[in-house]
Design an enzyme around this catalytic site. Structure first.
Site, PDB file in Angstrom:
ATOM      1  CB  THR A 124      14.899 -86.539  72.017  1.00  0.00           C
ATOM      2  OG1 THR A 124      15.071 -87.834  72.578  1.00  0.00           O
ATOM      3  CG2 THR A 124      14.945 -85.516  73.125  1.00  0.00           C
ATOM      4  CG  ASP A 133      12.020 -93.805  71.067  1.00  0.00           C
ATOM      5  OD1 ASP A 133      11.994 -93.247  72.166  1.00  0.00           O
ATOM      6  OD2 ASP A 133      13.035 -94.369  70.606  1.00  0.00           O
ATOM      7  CB  SER A 173      13.824 -97.675  70.229  1.00  0.00           C
ATOM      8  OG  SER A 173      14.472 -96.676  70.945  1.00  0.00           O
ATOM      9  CG  ASP A 207      17.894 -94.041  71.339  1.00  0.00           C
ATOM     10  OD1 ASP A 207      18.784 -93.298  71.802  1.00  0.00           O
ATOM     11  OD2 ASP A 207      16.865 -94.336  71.977  1.00  0.00           O
ATOM     12  CB  THR A 213      29.196 -94.992  65.940  1.00  0.00           C
ATOM     13  OG1 THR A 213      28.629 -96.100  66.582  1.00  0.00           O
ATOM     14  CG2 THR A 213      30.326 -94.472  66.774  1.00  0.00           C
ATOM     15  CD  GLN A 237      33.637-107.794  71.196  1.00  0.00           C
ATOM     16  OE1 GLN A 237      34.036-107.377  72.278  1.00  0.00           O
ATOM     17  NE2 GLN A 237      33.246-109.029  71.012  1.00  0.00           N
TER      18      GLN A 237
HETATM   19  N1  ASP Z   1      14.801 -92.458  72.178  1.00  0.00           N
HETATM   20  C1  ASP Z   1      15.029 -91.290  71.342  1.00  0.00           C
HETATM   21  C2  ASP Z   1      15.003 -91.749  69.896  1.00  0.00           C
HETATM   22  O1  ASP Z   1      15.964 -92.252  69.401  1.00  0.00           O
HETATM   23  C3  ASP Z   1      16.334 -90.655  71.695  1.00  0.00           C
HETATM   24  C4  ASP Z   1      16.646 -89.385  70.928  1.00  0.00           C
HETATM   25  O2  ASP Z   1      15.981 -88.955  70.018  1.00  0.00           O
HETATM   26  O3  ASP Z   1      17.666 -88.787  71.253  1.00  0.00           O
HETATM   27  O4  ASP Z   1      14.000 -91.607  69.245  1.00  0.00           O
END
Ligand code: ASP
Length: 344
Positions: A13, A56, A58, A89, A161, A272
């Protein structure tokens, strides 16, 4: 001579812009001075580079962790510290992975990012970058660890985390205190830092992706458990259990795990719960697990457990006994146990 910090930009982001549909997508960052002009007058020298593909987080994979580690390894002697700009993320996974890859680290590697892109008026990215740079260049502290800085706290990377997709304080570390706090001044808790090693740096670059995570829930079926435990080429499984490491005592469940262990699949028990520790044998509901050879993960985070297992299986592919033993030790401060393994 000025201290030198290298910024490695990976995406996330912090550097994103909106596309025609209004979705945020990664965008190559120009020089950091264009984004935070105040840094032109800071007391240290800043250089920047970026990963081959800006993503990103992810989309992060072990290949990206290796690419990052190689950038830092190539530049290790020339810089006093490193700042990695990363999506939030999976930032805790990358921080954990890098902590295992860098053995005998003596310089700070600090990951940070933001909840709002840099171009947005209320962005948290500006503060986060500036604080991370100050910490990475700070001779007073000289933190010999992979860390994660967010909002106003510096965390040990493999203890952190992500806890919020909404708030600026998006990260926490439940089982280990933060290493520094950013107020008017930085307050360092140096007694919590890892000891500075006196051996040469080693960068380990092998990960085995053939692992799985099995999250338990009341009513889980034998079909679901079997599907995970019979995944092709599986070498290790992290079971996310209840409370202090408890699981169903039903015979089908215990037999399924026992059968997997007999097939040389390593099983690590991680709770958990967000805070606290696995204590096998504390309840009857975990006695069978320890009897059949499930390993207790202590107070490790899932992020650290996943990356540690991939790292150990990748580094010692032909010595599963060594992998099993190493999972019970704290290698880089990722678990609260007194015995550290000097050999990893
Ligand atoms: N989806 C973004 C990522 O992890 C979220 C962020 O950067 O806050 O790349």
């Amino acid at each position: 001579m000025k201290n030198k910090v290298l910024i490695v930009y990976t995406g996330g982001t912090i550097g994103m812009v909106q596309d025609a549909n209004g979705s945020l997508k990664p965008y190559p960052m120009r020089h950091i001075y264009d984004v935070v002009p105040e840094l032109r007058s800071c007391a240290y020298q800043i250089d920047t580079c970026q990963m081959e593909n800006i993503i990103d987080s992810s989309n992060m994979t072990p290949s990206n962790w290796i690419e990052l580690a190689e950038i830092i390894e190539r530049n290790y002697e020339d810089y006093d510290g490193f700042v990695i700009l990363h999506g939030t993320d999976t930032m805790a996974y990358t921080a954990s992975a890098l902590s295992f890859m860098f053995k005998n680290l003596t310089k700070p590697i600090i990951l940070t990012g933001s909840q709002l892109p840099m171009g947005v008026l209320r962005t948290d990215g500006r503060e986060n970058i500036i604080c991370a740079l100050e910490l990475a260049s700070c001779r007073e502290a000289y933190i010999p660890e992979v860390c994660l800085f967010f909002e106003n706290r510096l965390y040990r990377g493999n203890r952190s985390t992500k806890v919020s997709a909404e708030n600026f304080d998006a990260f926490t570390s439940y089982n280990y205190p933060s290493l520094a706090l950013a107020g008017i001044r930085f307050s360092f808790k140096k007694h919590l830092f890892l000891k500075r090693p006196d051996k040469p740096l080693e960068v380990r670059k092998n990960f085995d992706r053939n692992i799985a995570v099995l999250k338990l829930f009341p009513g889980i079926t034998p079909n679901a458990v079997d599907a995970i435990l019979h995944t092709k080429d599986l070498h290790g499984v992290i079971i996310e259990t209840f409370g202090s490491g408890n699981a169903p005592t039903e015979p089908w469940f215990i037999h399924a795990l026992e059968d997997a262990i007999k097939r040389d699949i390593i099983i690590l028990d991680v709770t958990q719960c967000k805070a606290g520790s696995v204590i096998l044998d504390q309840y009857e509901a975990s006695c069978d697990l320890s009897r059949i050879g499930v390993i207790g993960g202590n107070d490790i985070t899932l992020e650290a457990a996943v990356t540690k297992m991939m790292y150990l299986l990748g580094t010692y592919p032909n010595d599963h006994d060594h992998v099993r033993r190493s999972l019970t030790y704290s290698l880089r401060g990722e678990m609260t146990i007194p015995n550290e393994n000097p050999h990893n």
